[in-house]
Design a protein around this motif. Sequence first.
Motif, mmCIF file in Angstrom:
data_model
loop_
_atom_site.group_PDB
_atom_site.id
_atom_site.type_symbol
_atom_site.label_atom_id
_atom_site.label_comp_id
_atom_site.label_asym_id
_atom_site.label_seq_id
_atom_site.Cartn_x
_atom_site.Cartn_y
_atom_site.Cartn_z
ATOM 1 N N CYS A 32 28.961 25.530 45.825
ATOM 2 C CA CYS A 32 29.669 26.784 46.123
ATOM 3 C C CYS A 32 29.632 27.725 44.923
ATOM 4 O O CYS A 32 29.200 27.350 43.844
ATOM 5 C CB CYS A 32 31.126 26.451 46.436
ATOM 6 N N SER A 33 30.092 28.954 45.149
ATOM 7 C CA SER A 33 30.368 29.867 44.047
ATOM 8 C C SER A 33 31.774 29.560 43.560
ATOM 9 O O SER A 33 32.585 29.038 44.334
ATOM 10 C CB SER A 33 30.291 31.311 44.526
ATOM 11 N N VAL A 34 32.063 29.876 42.305
ATOM 12 C CA VAL A 34 33.375 29.526 41.736
ATOM 13 C C VAL A 34 33.921 30.706 40.936
ATOM 14 O O VAL A 34 33.155 31.416 40.277
ATOM 15 C CB VAL A 34 33.269 28.293 40.796
ATOM 16 N N MET A 35 35.229 30.900 41.007
ATOM 17 C CA MET A 35 35.878 31.925 40.180
ATOM 18 C C MET A 35 37.143 31.334 39.570
ATOM 19 O O MET A 35 37.853 30.572 40.236
ATOM 20 C CB MET A 35 36.251 33.139 41.043
ATOM 21 N N ALA A 36 37.413 31.706 38.308
ATOM 22 C CA ALA A 36 38.598 31.159 37.643
ATOM 23 C C ALA A 36 39.850 31.849 38.167
ATOM 24 O O ALA A 36 39.817 33.028 38.528
ATOM 25 C CB ALA A 36 38.478 31.346 36.142
ATOM 26 N N SER A 37 40.946 31.103 38.198
ATOM 27 C CA SER A 37 42.194 31.636 38.745
ATOM 28 C C SER A 37 43.383 31.229 37.888
ATOM 29 O O SER A 37 43.398 30.152 37.288
ATOM 30 C CB SER A 37 42.358 31.096 40.171
ATOM 31 N N MET A 38 44.373 32.119 37.872
ATOM 32 C CA MET A 38 45.601 31.833 37.127
ATOM 33 C C MET A 38 46.765 32.549 37.817
ATOM 34 O O MET A 38 46.600 33.681 38.280
ATOM 35 C CB MET A 38 45.432 32.374 35.704
ATOM 36 N N LYS A 39 47.912 31.914 37.884
ATOM 37 C CA LYS A 39 49.106 32.562 38.456
ATOM 38 C C LYS A 39 49.582 33.656 37.505
ATOM 39 O O LYS A 39 49.646 33.431 36.291
ATOM 40 C CB LYS A 39 50.237 31.533 38.610
ATOM 41 N N VAL A 40 49.907 34.825 38.056
ATOM 42 C CA VAL A 40 50.464 35.895 37.220
ATOM 43 C C VAL A 40 51.809 36.333 37.803
ATOM 44 O O VAL A 40 52.150 35.949 38.923
ATOM 45 C CB VAL A 40 49.504 37.121 37.129
ATOM 46 N N LYS A 41 52.547 37.152 37.047
ATOM 47 C CA LYS A 41 53.853 37.624 37.541
ATOM 48 C C LYS A 41 53.621 38.633 38.660
ATOM 49 O O LYS A 41 52.680 39.429 38.601
ATOM 50 C CB LYS A 41 54.621 38.280 36.403
ATOM 51 N N LYS A 42 54.497 38.611 39.648
ATOM 52 C CA LYS A 42 54.337 39.476 40.823
ATOM 53 C C LYS A 42 54.264 40.960 40.447
ATOM 54 O O LYS A 42 53.459 41.711 40.991
ATOM 55 C CB LYS A 42 55.488 39.225 41.809
ATOM 56 N N ASN A 43 55.063 41.345 39.459
ATOM 57 C CA ASN A 43 55.047 42.771 39.092
ATOM 58 C C ASN A 43 53.822 43.154 38.244
ATOM 59 O O ASN A 43 53.701 44.274 37.775
ATOM 60 C CB ASN A 43 56.348 43.172 38.375
ATOM 61 N N ASN A 44 52.902 42.197 38.093
ATOM 62 C CA ASN A 44 51.716 42.440 37.273
ATOM 63 C C ASN A 44 50.417 42.378 38.079
ATOM 64 O O ASN A 44 49.333 42.479 37.511
ATOM 65 C CB ASN A 44 51.685 41.337 36.189
ATOM 66 N N VAL A 45 50.539 42.193 39.395
ATOM 67 C CA VAL A 45 49.333 41.964 40.212
ATOM 68 C C VAL A 45 48.346 43.138 40.170
ATOM 69 O O VAL A 45 47.143 42.945 40.327
ATOM 70 C CB VAL A 45 49.660 41.633 41.695
ATOM 71 N N ASN A 46 48.865 44.352 39.923
ATOM 72 C CA ASN A 46 47.950 45.500 39.936
ATOM 73 C C ASN A 46 47.072 45.616 38.691
ATOM 74 O O ASN A 46 46.320 46.566 38.528
ATOM 75 C CB ASN A 46 48.726 46.805 40.170
ATOM 76 N N ARG A 47 47.138 44.627 37.811
ATOM 77 C CA ARG A 47 46.259 44.573 36.630
ATOM 78 C C ARG A 47 45.014 43.697 36.906
ATOM 79 O O ARG A 47 44.058 43.691 36.160
ATOM 80 C CB ARG A 47 47.102 44.051 35.446
#
Length: 271
Positions: free
Chosen positions: A152-167
């Motif tokens: 498959c293709s792979v992308m790294a992921s990390m949980k961020v704060k909800k008020n920061n999603v637009n970054r």
Amino acid sequence: MIKQAIIPLAGLGTRLLPLTSVFPKELLPINGKPGLEYILDECVDAGINEIIFIISKKKKLIKKYFYNDIFFKRILKKKKDKRLKYEYNKILKFKKKIKFVYQNKPLGTGDAVLKAKKFITGSHFLMLFPDDLIMKKNCSKDMITIHKKFKCSVMASMKVKKNNVNRWGIYSVNKKINKQNFLIKDVIEKPNINDAPSTNAVIGRYILPRNIFSKLKKQIKGKGGEIHITDSIRKLIFENYKFVGHNFAGKYLDCGTMNGYIKSSLEISKV
Ligand code: G1P
């Protein structure tokens, strides 16, 4: 086998002004070493043997950093400095693996990646964003293992704060594969809080299929008037290409903002 990596380096670095007004952000030292060298170490350790740098006329100092042989030789002739010799040899090793392409207009990450098309020979390639340092664990190496295992293709992921999603690019999760990996259903570039399908953010490590180039060629401008890699990835997902999100185990350092950059030097010295 993934043997090639792309590193987009043509960005203007406005989030780090004034440090970047004359100097490329990727060469700024983090605990005594240019940020870019951490990324190169990660690539080489992950088995990559060809690295394509996408630079611009304004970022020519990056090429000079790896092509300054005469300067080093002159100094080394005058004084036998062990440390300098070691650093010079390290830069020479990197130089042999690097190719340069130019993106002279800052039209976005998608446009940058398209410039590297002519060099990509394999079915998949690795891409790393130099703003995102991941320490302690080699994220690229782990992603290559996942790519091999799940085809498959792979992308790294990390949980961020909800008020920061637009970054960030934000994932919509299809289903969990195991503790660290999930199947991606969709990905949206920098959504508003209300439109974000999760708080799982895209971090700058990607294993992408060669076919991304055919999507990038036709990609229209998106958020902020830029051509985003995220928007072309989306098209592949909708055509049923398998994309896995990887919650990496290492320590993340955001070197692309002033606050993050300042913190990263302190954090890295603890690693
Ligand atoms: C880029 C991507 C974004 C991703 C981020 C990770 O944004 O467009 O999807 O979440 O890198 O660092 P940029 O940092 O260039 O604004």
